[in-house]
Structure formats: C-alpha cells, structure tokens
Design an enzyme around this catalytic site. Structure first.
Site, short mmCIF file in Angstrom:
data_model
loop_
_atom_site.label_atom_id
_atom_site.label_comp_id
_atom_site.label_asym_id
_atom_site.label_seq_id
_atom_site.Cartn_x
_atom_site.Cartn_y
_atom_site.Cartn_z
N ASN A 181 0.81 -1.23 0.00
CA ASN A 181 0.00 0.00 0.00
C ASN A 181 0.84 1.28 0.00
O ASN A 181 0.37 2.32 -0.44
CB ASN A 181 -1.05 0.00 1.11
CG ASN A 181 -0.46 -0.11 2.49
OD1 ASN A 181 0.72 -0.40 2.64
ND2 ASN A 181 -1.27 0.11 3.51
N GLY A 259 2.50 -5.27 7.80
CA GLY A 259 1.54 -6.09 7.07
C GLY A 259 0.40 -6.49 7.98
O GLY A 259 0.09 -5.81 8.95
N SER A 260 -0.18 -7.64 7.68
CA SER A 260 -1.37 -8.05 8.41
C SER A 260 -1.02 -8.70 9.75
O SER A 260 0.08 -9.24 9.93
CB SER A 260 -2.17 -9.03 7.55
OG SER A 260 -1.37 -10.14 7.25
N THR A 261 -1.96 -8.66 10.66
CA THR A 261 -1.74 -9.21 12.00
C THR A 261 -1.46 -10.72 11.94
O THR A 261 -0.57 -11.22 12.64
CB THR A 261 -2.97 -8.91 12.89
OG1 THR A 261 -3.09 -7.49 12.98
CG2 THR A 261 -2.82 -9.50 14.27
N ASN A 262 -2.17 -11.44 11.09
CA ASN A 262 -1.97 -12.90 11.03
C ASN A 262 -0.55 -13.26 10.60
O ASN A 262 0.08 -14.15 11.18
CB ASN A 262 -2.97 -13.55 10.07
CG ASN A 262 -4.32 -13.68 10.73
OD1 ASN A 262 -4.42 -13.57 11.96
ND2 ASN A 262 -5.34 -13.90 9.93
N GLY A 264 2.02 -11.32 10.91
CA GLY A 264 2.86 -10.87 12.03
C GLY A 264 2.99 -11.97 13.08
O GLY A 264 4.10 -12.25 13.57
N GLU A 281 4.42 -3.49 12.48
CA GLU A 281 3.35 -2.52 12.22
C GLU A 281 2.24 -3.30 11.54
O GLU A 281 2.35 -3.63 10.36
CB GLU A 281 3.84 -1.40 11.29
CG GLU A 281 5.09 -0.68 11.75
CD GLU A 281 4.81 0.28 12.89
OE1 GLU A 281 3.63 0.51 13.23
OE2 GLU A 281 5.79 0.79 13.46
N CYS A 315 -3.35 1.62 6.63
CA CYS A 315 -3.60 1.02 7.95
C CYS A 315 -4.12 2.05 8.95
O CYS A 315 -4.62 1.69 9.99
CB CYS A 315 -2.31 0.39 8.46
SG CYS A 315 -0.99 1.57 8.45
N GLU A 490 8.19 3.70 14.44
CA GLU A 490 8.95 4.11 13.27
C GLU A 490 8.95 5.63 13.16
O GLU A 490 8.00 6.29 13.59
CB GLU A 490 8.37 3.46 12.01
CG GLU A 490 8.54 1.96 12.06
CD GLU A 490 8.21 1.25 10.76
OE1 GLU A 490 7.35 1.72 10.01
OE2 GLU A 490 8.84 0.20 10.51
P1 NAP Z 1 0.33 -9.21 4.28
O1 NAP Z 1 -0.38 -10.26 3.52
O2 NAP Z 1 0.64 -9.47 5.70
O3 NAP Z 1 1.64 -8.89 3.42
C1 NAP Z 1 2.60 -7.97 3.83
C2 NAP Z 1 3.98 -8.45 3.42
O4 NAP Z 1 4.25 -9.70 4.05
C3 NAP Z 1 4.12 -8.72 1.92
O5 NAP Z 1 5.42 -8.41 1.51
C4 NAP Z 1 3.87 -10.21 1.83
O6 NAP Z 1 4.42 -10.86 0.70
C5 NAP Z 1 4.58 -10.67 3.07
N1 NAP Z 1 4.20 -12.00 3.52
C6 NAP Z 1 3.01 -12.62 3.43
N2 NAP Z 1 3.10 -13.86 3.94
C7 NAP Z 1 4.38 -14.02 4.38
C8 NAP Z 1 5.10 -15.09 4.99
N3 NAP Z 1 4.52 -16.26 5.27
N4 NAP Z 1 6.41 -14.90 5.26
C9 NAP Z 1 7.01 -13.72 4.99
N5 NAP Z 1 6.38 -12.69 4.39
C10 NAP Z 1 5.08 -12.83 4.10
O7 NAP Z 1 -0.45 -7.85 4.28
P2 NAP Z 1 -1.39 -7.25 3.19
O8 NAP Z 1 -2.74 -7.79 3.45
O9 NAP Z 1 -0.83 -7.39 1.84
O10 NAP Z 1 -1.29 -5.70 3.61
C11 NAP Z 1 -2.25 -5.04 4.24
C12 NAP Z 1 -2.10 -5.14 5.76
O11 NAP Z 1 -0.96 -4.43 6.19
C13 NAP Z 1 -3.28 -4.51 6.45
O12 NAP Z 1 -3.71 -5.26 7.53
C14 NAP Z 1 -2.71 -3.18 6.94
O13 NAP Z 1 -3.38 -2.63 8.04
C15 NAP Z 1 -1.31 -3.55 7.23
N6 NAP Z 1 -0.48 -2.34 7.22
C16 NAP Z 1 -0.02 -1.88 8.39
C17 NAP Z 1 0.75 -0.73 8.42
C18 NAP Z 1 1.27 -0.20 9.73
O14 NAP Z 1 2.16 0.64 9.70
N7 NAP Z 1 0.78 -0.66 10.85
C19 NAP Z 1 1.07 -0.07 7.25
C20 NAP Z 1 0.58 -0.58 6.06
C21 NAP Z 1 -0.19 -1.73 6.06
P3 NAP Z 1 3.66 -10.92 -0.73
O15 NAP Z 1 4.31 -9.87 -1.47
O16 NAP Z 1 3.94 -12.15 -1.42
O17 NAP Z 1 2.22 -10.80 -0.46
#
Ligand code: NAP
Length: 514
Positions: A181, A259-262, A264, A281, A315, A490
């Site tokens: 994002n 990324g996502s909580t799960n 994380g 985050e 987020c 951060e």
């Molecule tokens: P995501 O599925 O958790 O993906 C985020 C990153 O993690 C991507 O690079 C993804 O790779 C990688 N990833 C996924 N599975 C993994 C694994 N098993 N091992 C290592 N890396 C892995 O998150 P998303 O759904 O794309 O992003 C949206 C989420 O991020 C939302 O929940 C949002 O709130 C959160 N977010 C939080 C913040 C904050 O600062 N708190 C900022 C932005 C977004 P791929 O490229 O292959 O998918």
C-alpha cells in the site's frame, strides 16, 4: 450522475492500458534504468530463470517480471549483508548521514519516475503517488539528522568510585518485509533508520509492488551506498520459505515487518528460535469520533482525508466513523455530497482522485463488508457497487449510514473506500465502542473542547491519536500501535532505537585515590 459522465473516457483509457507492456513502463520514465526486473544482492543485479509477473491493478496489464527467488538467494543476500556489516558498522555517523542526505536528494530529483512506478504497480493517482515519494524521502532526510544523535548516558552506579556509560550500537543485519500500500514509504521508514544506525538490510518488498523498491535501491547505489548494505530480494511462490529463512537465520538480528496481524503472528513464531528483535506494524481498525462541538465542515474534510486516501487502503484509515446523534444527519449529508463528487479512475488521468483496489481479494472483502452491513440494516447513501465500467478492480466510494456494532465493519478492517457512520449518544459509550476491537493503531477525535480532546485521547487504547486532523503520519512523529496492531515505533527520535542495542560499560575505581 458525475460518476456516469466520466466512464467513457475511463473505459477507453483502460482498454488502451491493457495493451501496455514492459516497454511502455520504461518509455514513461525519464531514466529507463529505474525500471529494474532483477533483484539486488551484494551490489549486483541478481536474476534466475524462474520469474513471477507483476500487473497493473487498474488495467490488469502485465508490467513486467521479477525473479522468483528461493532460500538459496536469501542465503546469499544475508551473507552479503553480513559481510557489508563488518565495515559499514564502523563508518562514522557523519558518513551515514551524508549517504542518507544524498539518497534523499536523488529520490526527490526522481520524484516523477518513482511516482510513475507507484501508479503503475499500486494504482494510486499520480499526484498522491508523488505525495508518497515526498513522504518517503522525508524519512531519509529525518534519519540523516538522527544518525548523528545516537546519544548514550553517563551514570553513577551504586558502588562508590564506579562510573558507567551507555553506548548505542547497530544491531546487525536486518530483515525488512513490507506491504503494497506504500511501496516507497514503508521501505524508507525502516531502511533509513537502519542505515542511520549502521545496520545492513535484506528487504523483501511486496510481490504486487516490487519495482518502486528496486528503483529506490538503484538510486541508493547511484549515490554510493556500499555494496551489500541494501539487498532486495523478490519472491512469490517461495514466500513462506523465504519468510521463514529471514526469521530463523541466526545472522539476521532483527526483523521489521509491516503487514497483516496474522502474518505478524506467524513471523513472530518463526523468529522465536533465534530470539530476534522484532518490530511489527500490523493492521488497524481506526475509530474516527466526531463530537457535537466539532466544526462539521472540517470534520468532514478530515474524514475524507483519512478514510479515502489510497482508496481506503491504508492502515491508519478511519474504519468506524462515530458521529454524535445531534449532528449525525448534517455530517452524513455533507459527507455523502462530497463523496458523490469523487472521480474514480486510472491513476494516470489528471482528473482521477481515487484509483483501484490492489486485487480481486481486496474487492471481495470490501463487497463482503458492504453486503453484510446492508443485510443488518445499513443504508447505502452513495456507492455500494463495483465500478466495473472503469476496470475490474474498482469499487465506488461508499457511505453507509445506520451502521451498528454487530456488523463486520465494526470489528474487521475493511481496507477499502467504505465510510460506515455509527451514531452515538455519550462520551463513555463511544470510548467503549472505540476500544472494543483487538487492534490499536490510529484513532481520531474531532472536538473544539480542549478538555474533552485530552480526556478522550488519554482513554483511547491506540498508539496514535489525531485531534482535529485526519492526517497523522509524519517523519517527526512516532508511528506504531498497541494490542494486535503490533509494537515498535517508526520515524521520530525513537525510530533508530529499533535498530540499535544499548551497551553498558562500567569503569571501576574512578577517582578512588582522591
Ligand atoms: P500481508 O499479507 O501481511 O503482506 C505484507 C507483506 O508480508 C508482503 O510483503 C507479503 O508478501 C509478506 N508476507 C506474506 N506472507 C508471508 C510469509 N509467510 N512470510 C514472509 N512474508 C510474508 O499484508 P497485506 O494484506 O498485503 O497488507 C495489508 C495489511 O498491512 C493490512 O492489515 C494493513 O493494516 C497492514 N499495514 C499496516 C501498516 C502499519 O504501519 N501498521 C502499514 C501498512 C499496512 P507478498 O508480497 O507475497 O504478499
């Protein structure tokens, strides 16, 4: 209706863009070499025969390919980062500050090219993409200043004549995993702090948006960043093994993940065997609380800023808009009127204010939340449908009134352009609802009563509170959450600490002869 009038231009544009290819991406850039389809390991371009495709979410056109790297490549990247760390840790803070400053300058000089890459791979409107690059570059500038300010302490231990000092040292090789994002800002918010501290990094950008990260790394290389300090690996089908490798390799001392909580939770589990320092985050579900004494026009403008930026895919986007019953109708009418005027379309069209969602899964989630809300009594004031005429990944900006606590949108992050308006009566009630979710990233309070602003801000279980603003992200302000939104901060004066360890040095018998 405004939306309908714009569709024909946008449909024609979509068809045109569907025929785009790699060459078209390159041709749109002033500096063609910023479009890279190779990973970067130890200062060298790195590719293998296996690749994955990257598509434009607005048109679904193929943008290019990237190496689909596996564990062996990650191993090489970690080795490169480890070797680089032995010398980079000894560079002076002033040298690292200079590197970050030069990187900042070249990023700002390349703002149009970098924003073009973001609009291609993420879909956000070009003007918004330029805003992201400026925000992203602000971390390079900020941490160039912080690099020289890693202060320690002088202490007086309890033993007479002993004295102690603390120094801060870089933690080592850092694994950095970022989402789609903010393809540029999520990278610099982490890397700039790591480099200021003297660390080296192995970055895994999102497979939906690898090109911005690769271009940023190319610019770092051009300003003289030593080889191996920034390694960028791309992967898709080997994601799980690559993630596990970064978390479980002993040479990696820290993992920073957005990324996502799960995911994380999974990464934390995988990091336990090596007891890594972590900062996460994660997801949010931001409450946006409008009290009856708020300035309604300003509150609506703030709600639009924080709800619809990135088509609702940030987020810190408001997910639940709580409006006091006395001003509910006025607020919802004004918000609906403004949202009806949004221009949805391809991010390269100058009239576009909101782009597509990132992929069909995001669209399905948004649709699921809207359908669930309607089934439970929610009323669609505007939107509530896909914008298929514009493209497969587009959803009309939506306002839902009569939202209630039993709806999915009340407990789950929508991550899309849907503003759900909940009606509340008392301060205690709305604080209870705001805090009822398991995440705690951003929250917002709109009021002209300073006592109320403090009282409510202090009771909200969130890492960040915006008072009378919908925009809270700033390099000077600590960014991070509590509860299932993660931990670590951060940006700000705290950001560099995430990449350093504190060492205590005790001196015995100081001044003992006197
Ligand atoms: P995501 O599925 O958790 O993906 C985020 C990153 O993690 C991507 O690079 C993804 O790779 C990688 N990833 C996924 N599975 C993994 C694994 N098993 N091992 C290592 N890396 C892995 O998150 P998303 O759904 O794309 O992003 C949206 C989420 O991020 C939302 O929940 C949002 O709130 C959160 N977010 C939080 C913040 C904050 O600062 N708190 C900022 C932005 C977004 P791929 O490229 O292959 O998918």
């Amino acid at each position: 209706m405004f939306f309908a009038r714009k569709l024909s231009t946008r449909t024609a544009w979509s068809i045109l863009c569907r025929n785009m290819s790699t060459t078209n991406v390159k041709n749109r850039l002033k500096h063609h070499n910023l479009f890279r389809e190779t990973a970067i390991i130890n200062g060298k371009d790195y590719s293998i025969p296996e690749t994955f495709a990257v598509y434009d979410p607005a048109t679904k056109a193929l943008l290019g390919e990237c190496p689909d790297l596996g564990v062996e490549a990650v191993d090489e990247a970690i080795a490169g980062a480890s070797t680089a760390f032995t010398s980079f840790r000894r560079t002076s803070p002033v040298e690292r500050a200079a590197l970050l400053r030069r990187w900042h300058e070249i990023v700002m000089d390349s703002i149009d090219d970098l924003a073009t890459l973001i609009t291609f791979e993420n879909g956000k409107p070009f003007a918004e993409a330029k805003g992201e690059i400026a925000y992203s570059a602000s971390f390079l500038d900020w941490f160039s200043g912080e690099a020289t300010r890693a202060y320690g302490d002088v202490l007086s231990p309890s033993v007479a004549h002993n004295r102690a000092i603390t120094i801060k040292q870089p933690i080592g090789v850092c694994g950095i995993i970022t989402p789609w994002n903010f393809p540029a800002a999520m990278i610099t918010r982490k890397i700039a702090a790591a480099i200021a501290a003297g660390c080296t990094v192995v970055v895994k950008p999102d497979s939906e948006t690898p090109y911005t990260a690769l271009a940023m790394a190319k610019l770092a290389e051009m300003i003289g960043m030593p080889p191996g300090v920034i390694n960028v690996i791309t992967t898709k089908t080997h994601l799980a093994e690559v993630g596990k490798k970064l978390c479980s390799d002993e040479r990696v001392k820290k993992v920073s993940f957005t990324g996502s909580t799960n995911i994380g939770k999974l990464l934390m589990e995988q990091s336990s065997s090596t007891l890594k320092k972590l900062s996460f985050e994660l997801g949010g579900n931001a409450p946006f609380i409008v009290f009856p004494d708020a300035n309604i026009e300003e509150a609506v403008a703030a709600a639009i800023n924080c709800k619809f930026r990135g088509s609702g895919q940030t987020c810190v986007c408001a997910n639940r808009i709580f409006v006091h019953e006395d001003i509910y109708d006025e607020f919802s009418t004004l918000l609906t009127e403004k949202v009806s005027k949004f221009s949805v379309g391809n991010g390269f069209l100058s009239e576009t204010t909101y782009g597509p969602l990132i992929h069909d899964r995001a669209l399905a989630k948004v649709e699921g939340h809207v359908n669930d809300a309607v089934a439970k009594g929610g009323k669609i004031a505007v939107g509530g449908v896909r914008a298929t005429e514009v493209g497969e990944n587009f959803y009309m900006p939506t306002v839902i009134t009569n939202a209630t606590q039993d709806m999915r949108i009340a407990t789950e992050e929508t991550f899309g352009p849907v503003a759900a308006l909940f009606k509340f009566s008392t301060e205690a009630e709305v604080i209870g609802w705001a805090n009822s979710v398991d995440v705690g990233l951003a929250s917002y309070v709109l009021t002209t009563d300073i006592n109320r602003a403090f009282r409510v801000a202090e009771q909200l279980d969130f890492g960040m509170v915006g008072v009378n603003t919908g925009l809270i992200s700033d390099c000077a302000v600590p960014f991070g959450g509590v509860k299932f939104s993660g931990f670590g901060r951060e940006g700000s004066k705290y950001g560099m600490d995430e990449y350093m360890t504190v060492k205590a040095i005790t001196f015995g018998g100081i001044g003992a002869r006197y």
